[in-house]
Design an enzyme around this catalytic site. Structure first.
Site, short mmCIF file in Angstrom:
data_model
loop_
_atom_site.label_atom_id
_atom_site.label_comp_id
_atom_site.label_asym_id
_atom_site.label_seq_id
_atom_site.Cartn_x
_atom_site.Cartn_y
_atom_site.Cartn_z
N HIS A 245 0.83 -1.21 0.00
CA HIS A 245 0.00 0.00 0.00
C HIS A 245 0.87 1.26 0.00
O HIS A 245 0.57 2.24 0.68
CB HIS A 245 -0.94 0.01 1.21
N ASP A 308 -0.75 -4.80 6.10
CA ASP A 308 -1.71 -5.65 5.39
C ASP A 308 -1.32 -5.84 3.93
O ASP A 308 -0.70 -4.98 3.31
CB ASP A 308 -3.13 -5.02 5.47
N GLU A 309 -1.69 -6.98 3.43
CA GLU A 309 -1.69 -7.26 2.00
C GLU A 309 -0.40 -6.91 1.25
O GLU A 309 -0.45 -6.30 0.19
CB GLU A 309 -2.86 -6.51 1.34
N ALA A 310 0.73 -7.32 1.79
CA ALA A 310 1.99 -7.11 1.06
C ALA A 310 2.18 -8.33 0.17
O ALA A 310 3.01 -9.20 0.43
CB ALA A 310 3.15 -6.95 2.04
#
Ligand code: NGO
Length: 499
Positions: A245, A308-310
């Site tokens: 992100h 989150d969400e790497a």
């Protein structure tokens, strides 16, 4: 919706509170707020006293001067609780309403402030003003179940000016929310000034989802938000999301990219494609500068590192960068919060994990708790304010399903994740992600009434009686209307119009 069958008309009672208090004993008296009502506050409670008289002026038009000292009659704010100090704790209060006096007692100004919010829900609405400003009598003793009760606003996907953030603070305080998590950075924009890396805002802030102009907070503006939150006894938790992100940062500085090439700015809503460069020392200098400047703007204990969400990183690379980011934040004297993926890295003893999954089985959280880590619960299928209410919602996403008011209300943080010791739960938070959210009205529509439901989940004793809750929530509708809140008038709720 005047004639709709789900709308009833009745006077406010002492039970019409959200969040519901620990105990309520009605009496058959009532206290009338009038032009000559005395307001007396203990030394130390002057700021809450000023807040209260501002509120009374706006609600009743009475201008009531505050006296500092020992009050017996009228409205009294006392920092000398009769109930055991330990029962009320840091944020609890008691409220005693008789014909002669309306007394709020607490150990702390924060407790008095929450007591004032309770009083606010007991003062007749403007729609009922002809009947006089009469507060129903009784005794309330109240304190929160969880220490952390949060709301998150994503100002990265769409940017929201200071005035909107202040309004979120005011509305969150109505229901005793005590943390405001600001998601300050994401692929679509960087929203906080960092003097040592100026391109983050001169370039990286200039977009948002859909290609709008974006924006950012100067340090002065950010300090104004923090101070406003403090006046509402709300702690600001700033988040700089890493290592994923991060497209806005990567677009602003070529040197942050492993290949040395800055990508274009991004205005879509995909997730998981960007990441900082784990093997590049400049990454850690960048994080140290950013968190150092953010820590200086942050009186509260927490800095949120995202996590989150790497999705483009190996587990090892992820573990390395999350470990170093924690050390950097700790080096600036702050406690780390991270989305639950950070549990895949070695955690500092003080790091708090924020669970956003939809499953009640969460082995990584179970393991982290067993090791002494505290957890904040934001299960997306109960707390995400950006989920649609149902198939007809004009805004929102639905990847975690629809979140009706009953769904937002119907879960228990202490038992939600299988095999987790309830003592490990620090509290709850409702995130409002803003991929589909562009205006304050949009925020209000998605946050209300669900934020009030989650606020009760965080504050009130574990009992969940949906029937009782629907009626108490229904009593808030007229108050929100009078504040101009564009709430979702869901048919789930019997909205009350006070007579
Ligand atoms: C996920 C994702 C966010 C999205 C959000 C939308 C977390 C922690 N990461 O939640 O980037 O905006 O869903 O609901």
């Amino acid at each position: 919706m005047g004639d709709e069958p789900n709308e009833v008309r009745r006077a406010t009672t002492i039970r019409d509170l959200v969040p519901g208090p620990v105990s309520v004993q009605p009496n058959d008296e009532s206290f009338t707020i009038a032009a000559g009502t005395a307001v007396t506050v203990d030394p130390g409670a002057e700021a809450v006293g000023a807040y209260l008289t501002d509120l009374l002026r706006s609600l009743t038009s009475h201008e009531l001067p505050v006296t500092t000292g020992d009050g017996q009659d009228g409205i009294v704010l006392s920092l000398h609780p009769e109930a055991a100090r330990t029962e009320l704790g840091e944020e609890g209060y008691s409220l005693e309403v008789t014909a002669r006096a309306l007394v709020i007692r607490a150990n702390t100004p924060a407790g008095l402030f929450h007591g004032v919010q309770t009083l606010r829900q007991l003062i007749p609405t403007a729609a009922a003003a002809s009947a006089g400003w009469s507060v129903p009598g009784g005794r309330i003793v109240d304190h929160p179940r969880f220490a952390y009760r949060g709301v998150m606003l994503d100002v990265a996907r769409h940017f929201f000016p200071v005035a909107d953030v202040k309004r979120v603070i005011e509305l969150a305080a109505l229901h005793k929310v005590n943390h405001l998590h600001l998601h300050l950075t994401d692929d679509q924009g960087w929203r906080i000034a960092v003097d040592s890396w100026p391109n983050l805002t001169t370039y990286g802030s200039g977009t948002e989802v859909g290609g709008g102009p974006g924006g950012f907070y100067t340090k002065e503006q950010y300090a104004e938000i923090v101070a406003y939150a403090q006046r509402h006894f709300i702690t600001v938790v700033p988040e700089v999301d890493l290592p994923g992100h991060t497209n806005a940062a990567l677009a602003s500085y070529a040197e942050l990219n492993c290949d040395g090439v800055a990508p274009d700015r991004y205005t879509g809503i995909e997730v998981g494609f960007s990441s900082l460069c784990v093997d590049n020392e400049v990454t850690y200098r960048f994080l140290d500068d950013v968190f150092g400047e953010l820590a200086a703007l942050t009186p509260g204990p927490y800095l949120h590192i995202g996590g989150d969400e790497a999705k483009t990183m190996t587990p090892d690379a992820y573990a390395t960068i999350v470990a170093r980011a924690q050390e950097i934040v700790a080096g600036h004297g702050k406690t780390v919060i991270g989305w639950h993926e950070v549990a895949g890295a070695k955690l500092l003893a003080s790091t708090v994990v924020q669970y956003w999954g939809v499953n009640r089985e969460a082995p990584e959280v179970q393991e982290a708790c067993a090791g002494g880590t505290k957890v904040i619960l934001s299960p997306a299928n109960h707390t995400y304010l950006d989920m649609k209410y149902d198939g007809s919602s004009r805004l929102g996403l639905s990847w975690a399903g629809y979140v009706s008011i009953e769904t937002a209300y119907g879960w228990d943080p202490a038992t939600h994740i299988t095999g987790v010791d309830p003592a490990c739960v620090l509290g709850v938070e409702s995130p409002l992600w803003t991929e589909t959210v562009q205006t304050m009205d949009d925020i209000e529509f998605l946050a209300f009434p669900r934020l009030a439901a989650i606020a009760e989940v965080g504050w009130s004793p574990a009992t969940r009686e949906w029937e009782d809750f629907r009626h108490r929530l229904g009593a808030q509708g007229q108050r929100w209307r009078e504040l101009g809140v564009d709430f979702h008038e869901s048919p789930e709720i019997p909205w009350v119009r006070t007579p």
